[in-house]
Every structure is written in C-alpha cells, then in structure tokens.
Design an enzyme around this catalytic site. Structure first.
Site, PDB file in Angstrom:
ATOM      1  N   LYS A 182      20.361 121.231 -31.974  1.00 39.43           N
ATOM      2  CA  LYS A 182      19.753 122.540 -31.684  1.00 39.43           C
ATOM      3  C   LYS A 182      18.456 122.394 -30.888  1.00 39.43           C
ATOM      4  O   LYS A 182      18.274 123.035 -29.849  1.00 39.43           O
ATOM      5  CB  LYS A 182      19.463 123.283 -32.992  1.00 39.43           C
ATOM      6  CG  LYS A 182      20.661 123.520 -33.883  1.00 39.43           C
ATOM      7  CD  LYS A 182      20.312 124.321 -35.106  1.00 39.43           C
ATOM      8  CE  LYS A 182      19.315 123.614 -36.014  1.00 39.43           C
ATOM      9  NZ  LYS A 182      19.840 122.350 -36.566  1.00 39.43           N
ATOM     10  N   THR A 183      17.557 121.548 -31.382  1.00 36.85           N
ATOM     11  CA  THR A 183      16.258 121.381 -30.718  1.00 36.85           C
ATOM     12  C   THR A 183      16.426 120.776 -29.334  1.00 36.85           C
ATOM     13  O   THR A 183      15.772 121.194 -28.369  1.00 36.85           O
ATOM     14  CB  THR A 183      15.335 120.502 -31.574  1.00 36.85           C
ATOM     15  OG1 THR A 183      15.165 121.108 -32.862  1.00 36.85           O
ATOM     16  CG2 THR A 183      13.975 120.340 -30.921  1.00 36.85           C
ATOM     17  N   GLU A 191       7.723 123.551 -37.122  1.00 37.63           N
ATOM     18  CA  GLU A 191       7.845 122.390 -37.995  1.00 37.63           C
ATOM     19  C   GLU A 191       7.190 121.159 -37.389  1.00 37.63           C
ATOM     20  O   GLU A 191       6.298 120.563 -37.991  1.00 37.63           O
ATOM     21  CB  GLU A 191       9.325 122.090 -38.294  1.00 37.63           C
ATOM     22  CG  GLU A 191      10.000 123.114 -39.190  1.00 37.63           C
ATOM     23  CD  GLU A 191      11.414 122.725 -39.545  1.00 37.63           C
ATOM     24  OE1 GLU A 191      11.825 123.009 -40.684  1.00 37.63           O
ATOM     25  OE2 GLU A 191      12.107 122.154 -38.695  1.00 37.63           O
ATOM     26  N   SER A 210      12.264 110.082 -25.762  1.00 36.71           N
ATOM     27  CA  SER A 210      13.272 109.106 -26.165  1.00 36.71           C
ATOM     28  C   SER A 210      14.638 109.428 -25.595  1.00 36.71           C
ATOM     29  O   SER A 210      15.516 108.572 -25.554  1.00 36.71           O
ATOM     30  CB  SER A 210      13.349 109.042 -27.699  1.00 36.71           C
ATOM     31  OG  SER A 210      13.866 110.256 -28.227  1.00 36.71           O
ATOM     32  N   GLU A 221      41.974  96.758 -21.804  1.00 35.26           N
ATOM     33  CA  GLU A 221      42.579  95.589 -22.454  1.00 35.26           C
ATOM     34  C   GLU A 221      42.027  94.272 -21.933  1.00 35.26           C
ATOM     35  O   GLU A 221      41.715  93.369 -22.709  1.00 35.26           O
ATOM     36  CB  GLU A 221      44.106  95.610 -22.275  1.00 35.26           C
ATOM     37  CG  GLU A 221      44.816  96.595 -23.157  1.00 35.26           C
ATOM     38  CD  GLU A 221      46.325  96.493 -23.047  1.00 35.26           C
ATOM     39  OE1 GLU A 221      47.000  96.929 -23.990  1.00 35.26           O
ATOM     40  OE2 GLU A 221      46.828  95.977 -22.041  1.00 35.26           O
ATOM     41  N   LYS A 239      59.670 111.880 -11.928  1.00 35.47           N
ATOM     42  CA  LYS A 239      59.373 113.129 -11.234  1.00 35.47           C
ATOM     43  C   LYS A 239      58.269 112.877 -10.220  1.00 35.47           C
ATOM     44  O   LYS A 239      57.487 111.932 -10.344  1.00 35.47           O
ATOM     45  CB  LYS A 239      58.936 114.221 -12.211  1.00 35.47           C
ATOM     46  CG  LYS A 239      57.548 114.023 -12.811  1.00 35.47           C
ATOM     47  CD  LYS A 239      57.105 115.247 -13.607  1.00 35.47           C
ATOM     48  CE  LYS A 239      55.693 115.068 -14.161  1.00 35.47           C
ATOM     49  NZ  LYS A 239      55.216 116.260 -14.886  1.00 35.47           N
TER      50      LYS A 239
END
Length: 580
Positions: free
Chosen positions: A44-45, A69, A81, A308, A445
């Site tokens: 969200k942030t 917050e 970051s 692979e 095809k």
C-alpha cells in the site's frame, strides 16, 4: 451532444505504474479520493509513494505524503531501498514528506475532529501547489474511537474536503475482519477502491491487485498479479482487453530451408507465436538455436531464455551442429539468460523477461522449455502468464518461439491450453522400426498460410538440421535405416528393370532391323515385278498396234480386189452387149 458528453466524462490522473493505468483505463479519478486497502506487506505505502514520484518525475506535479505512523527519515530510507532517489525531488519541492502525530492533534483540538489536520494539510497544499496527496494510514486517525457514526461522519468530511481542495488523493487503510477496511466504512465513501492482497500458495508468495469499485468509469474487475522489485510496483504486462494490435505480413526464416518450404516457402510470420513440442531428445533446443542463429546471421537480435541448460552447455552442444553461437554473444546479437524455473514465481519470471526484452530489444524471443514452468504453477496459471507475455511481444511485433516437452503422461491441459495461444504449432516425434528410432517433424497448424500436412524425417548432423521425405510407398511410414534399406531395394528393382528394359530394347531394335531389311527386299522384288509388268504391257501395246496396222492393209487389199473384180465384170457386160 458530443461536446456535452466530453465535458461530463470523468477526468483521470495517470499513476505512471505499469499496468495499473491500463486496467483503470487511464488512472485514478482526478481531484477525487481513492482508497488503497490491504494487509501488512501488500504494498500500500509503496504504491502510494510511487504514485507521487511518478507524478513529480513524469508530469511535474508536486506531491504531498502525510504519514501518521512512520517518521520522515524512515520513509526516505524505505523508499531509497527500492531504488528511488528522492534527493533532487525534495530539493525541487516536488515531493513533500510530513509526519503528523495524531495523539497531539486530538489533544490540542479538544473535542475530536479533523480541523487541525485540515489546516496543516491545507497550508502545505497552498504553499507547494500540491496536485497529488497521500494519507498513510487512515486508521490511525480513529484508532482510539469506538463511535462508528462519528467515524463515518469524519470520513465523509475528510473525503469532501479533499475534493474541495481539488487534489488527487490516495488514502491507505488496513484490511479489516470481514470487510475491506478496518471499520468497513472507508470503501463506501471513496470514489475508487483498490484492494491489494499478499498471499502464500504452495510455499510461494504472490501479490494481487483488484479494482473493487470505480464510480463513473469502466475498469478491469479481475485479480491482477503484481510484483515489487527494485523498480517498485508493476503489473506488466496486462493482457490487452482489445485485440487491436497491428500484425505484419512479412516473414522470418526458420533457419531450415525445407521447414520454410513446409511453411508455404516463407517461414514464420514476423511477430507470430510458435510452439515446438516434442519428446525428450527430439531436437527442440536444436530447432530453437538454429532459429536464433539464422536471425543473428541476418543482422537481427535474439533473446534466449533457457530453463534447463547453462549458457556454455548450449554453446558447446550447438557447436556439434556447426553453429558458432559464441560469435553472436560477442557481437551482442544474442543474449542467453539461464535460470532454474523454481528460482522465481511466475510473476517474477514474467517481470524478468519483460525487463530483459525492454533492455535488449530483440526481434526474436525464445523460451526453452516453457513446459518446465509447470513445476511452479498450475496449467491455467502458466497459460495466463504466457498469454500476457505473448500479448506484450505481439504488440511490439517480436516473434516468439516456445519449446515444450511432450510426454505420454503429460496433462492434456498443459499442452493444448498453451498450443491454443500459438499461431504455429510444430510437433517433433520418433518413429521406431526394427530397433531404430528416427526423428520426424509434423506441422499441426500454422494460421494464415498454406502449410504441408506431410511428415518429414529430421536429419541432425555436423552440418546442422535438414529434413528428408519420409517413405510411405508401401503403406507404412519408414525413416532412418529402414527407409534407406527400402530405398536400396527399390533402387535394385529399378536397376533390374532398367537392365531388362535395355536387353529387350536391343532385341526389338535388331528385329526391327531384320524386318526393315526384309521390307527392303520385298520392295525391290515388288519394283522388279512392277517393271516386268510394265514391260509386258508395253509389248502388248506394240503387238496390238502392229496387228491393227496389218488388218487395215489387208482390208485395203480386199477393197482393191473387189474394185478390180467389179470393173472386170462391168467390162465383160459391155462386151456381151456389143456382141448381140
């Protein structure tokens, strides 16, 4: 009517987040609040901050981030970051960070309301000419309240106030129990609600986004997987709602002349999707590498995703087919990326592929083998991921070649579900005869072109890949040594017939000469007889002429005698009369 309709259309604000603007058909509602809800770690942030950063960098729209917050220093560290450098944006006042202590605000205002916050935010909007704003997270404002009526009233007032300020707002909230949001009220007053979900399935982390509602606008209603990496959030690529991309009418060679011939003499359509399925060892990787080598030889660029083999194993193996892939690596015409499918989830694989494609800008993309993705997801999820990849590549007119392992116990869904996305489907298989296995190719095809429906034998040697006709003359399909033996038998029979033909021809020519000699003798005898007959006829004619002349003379003599006798009689009669 058109002008009035245009005036009443909902204006939108681009988020700049890849994929989100597409599913919202233009972004979030402009100058209206949008609710971003989800659980911890759902993004969200980050989504909200990316919305502000893109607005500042792409559209020069100043943004305000209000945190209830996290401190400003924490926000800067967290965003940095993820690869975002906010330093210059801070200096230019294009991004403003502000942390508000809710407890102090409620204490200063006495009876609880949001006036203090309105004043503080309004001042920042006016001073910095804010166009975009983020409130993170809204539950903190009401965490100590239990009166739902008061909470709903203040929420409505907050949303109305943001509209009056004519700013585009993202408001984050936590997921509630039984509701999208904690109080179950936020989603009702917001004009747009975006739900982010972070779930763990089969020990793999997946994030998904869904547009819950969007007043006044159509939008995608499905769940869309998204990624969080060094570039932030992305939903790329989202499958296009409208299949309206342009398709070229040009062709690109497969690198195998006889395979081009089987495909109408031209090869693959440029920008098309190709699937090569086959058993283990049937030659799938060799066909893929041959295609890449052919593209590089003609000046193009090929991007090869290997699930692979390692890079140098591929280079070494293809040397046995006469290919020098290292040369193209050095010339940066070929880019090979090798990674285990289990290293990432499907979405991260897709993101890695898209990033590599955008950076390398190839004409051809090869995925070898795509069937290994079945180890990390269900067939329907693999199909969805590949559908998005192919859709993205077709928009850019990039030719896609996928290889797939096909086994006897493979799920029909895995094979056929993917093949339905393909424009061309080539199947490689084996024919077993008298202890020998031979490779065979069929074209299942190829949309939009005439193509061969006959099988061809695959011949792989130090000269590369070639195709030969499969023997079907005796009512059975033969290849390899069995085909060679049968051809030798036919050659022996052919030689025997040819010798018999020559002997018989010589005999007939000799008889013809004899007959021709006899005919010459008969012709000579015939000519002699004809000459004799002619001579006899001439003699007969002469005799008849002589006889005819003799008859005339004798007649003349008789007439003379008669005249003499008549004259004598008359003389005697006169003498008699004189005597009387």
């Amino acid at each position: 009517m058109k002008s009035r309709k245009h005036e009443t259309m909902l204006k939108k604000c681009f988020t700049g987040i890849v994929g989100l603007d597409e599913i919202t058909e233009g972004g979030v509602p402009k100058n209206r609040p949008t609710l971003i809800c989800g659980g911890p770690g759902s993004g969200k942030t980050l989504l909200s901050m990316q919305f502000l950063i893109n607005g500042a960098m792409l559209y020069r729209e100043p943004g305000l981030f209000i945190s209830f917050e996290e401190q400003e220093s924490e926000l800067k560290t967290n965003v940095a970051s993820m690869g975002f450098d906010l330093g210059s944006l801070f200096k230019q006042k294009l991004i403003i960070l502000d942390h508000i202590e809710v407890e102090n605000t409620s204490f200063e205002t006495g009876e609880y309301n949001l006036e203090g916050i309105f004043i503080r935010i309004g001042d920042a909007i006016q001073r910095f000419k804010i166009k975009r704003i983020v409130l993170d997270t809204i539950e903190v404002l009401f965490s100590h309240l239990s009166n739902n009526a008061l909470i709903r009233s203040e929420l409505q007032r907050l949303f109305r106030w943001l509209k009056q300020k004519k700013v585009t707002a993202l408001i984050t909230c936590e997921k509630g129990k039984g509701f999208l949001s904690r109080y179950g009220l936020e989603e009702y007053v917001a004009d747009c609600v975006i739900f982010l979900d972070h779930r763990i399935e089969n020990q793999r982390s997946t994030r998904r986004l869904r547009i819950i509602k969007y007043r006044g606008s159509a939008h995608g209603s499905n769940e869309y997987p998204f990624l969080v990496d060094k570039d932030g959030i992305s939903l790329a690529p989202i499958t296009s709602i409208r299949l309206d991309y342009q398709v070229p009418k040009t062709f690109i060679s497969t690198g195998i002349q006889r395979l081009d011939h089987m495909l109408g003499g031209k090869g693959y359509y440029k920008g098309s999707s190709v699937l090569i399925s086959g058993a283990s060892g049937a030659g799938k990787s060799s066909f893929a590498a041959t295609f890449a080598d052919s593209v590089c030889k003609k000046g193009g660029k090929a991007l090869y995703f290997a699930f692979e083999e390692s890079l140098w194993q591929i280079v070494r193996n293809m040397e046995s087919l006469g290919m020098n892939l290292q040369k193209w690596l050095q010339k940066k015409k070929l880019n090979v990326q090798c990674i285990r499918p289990t290293h990432y989830g499907l979405e991260m694989h897709l993101k890695v592929m898209i990033d590599a494609i955008e950076k390398f800008k190839p004409e051809v993309v090869i995925v070898d083998p795509m069937s290994n993705l079945k180890w990390i997801a269900l067939p329907v999820e693999v199909k969805d991921m590949l559908s998005r990849l192919i859709d993205h590549l077709k928009k850019q007119q990039i030719t896609t070649l996928l290889t797939s392992l096909m086994t006897a116990n493979m799920s029909v869904e895995t094979q056929e579900a993917v093949s339905s996305l393909m424009d061309t489907w080539i199947i490689l298989n084996y024919i077993e005869n008298k202890g020998e296995r031979s490779r065979v190719i069929n074209i299942s095809k190829s949309r939009g072109m005439d193509h061969s429906n006959q099988a061809r034998e695959i011949i792989i040697s130090e000269r590369g890949i070639d195709l030969a006709d499969v023997y079907t003359g005796t009512g059975e399909v033969l290849a390899g040594a069995a085909r060679q033996v049968q051809l030798m038998k036919e050659n022996i029979e052919s030689l025997k017939f040819e010798n018999e033909y020559k002997i018989k021809k010589l005999n007939l020519e000799y008889q013809h000469k004899l007959m021709k000699g006899k005919i010459n003798d008969l012709n000579m005898e015939s000519e002699r007889i004809i000459a004799e007959i002619k001579s006899m006829e001439e003699q007969k004619t002469e005799i008849e002429e002589v006889e005819s002349k003799g008859q005339i003379y004798r007649g003349q003599m008789k007439m003379k005698d008669l005249k003499d006798k008549l004259l004598q009689a008359k003389g005697n009669e006169k003498k008699s009369k004189r005597g009387k």
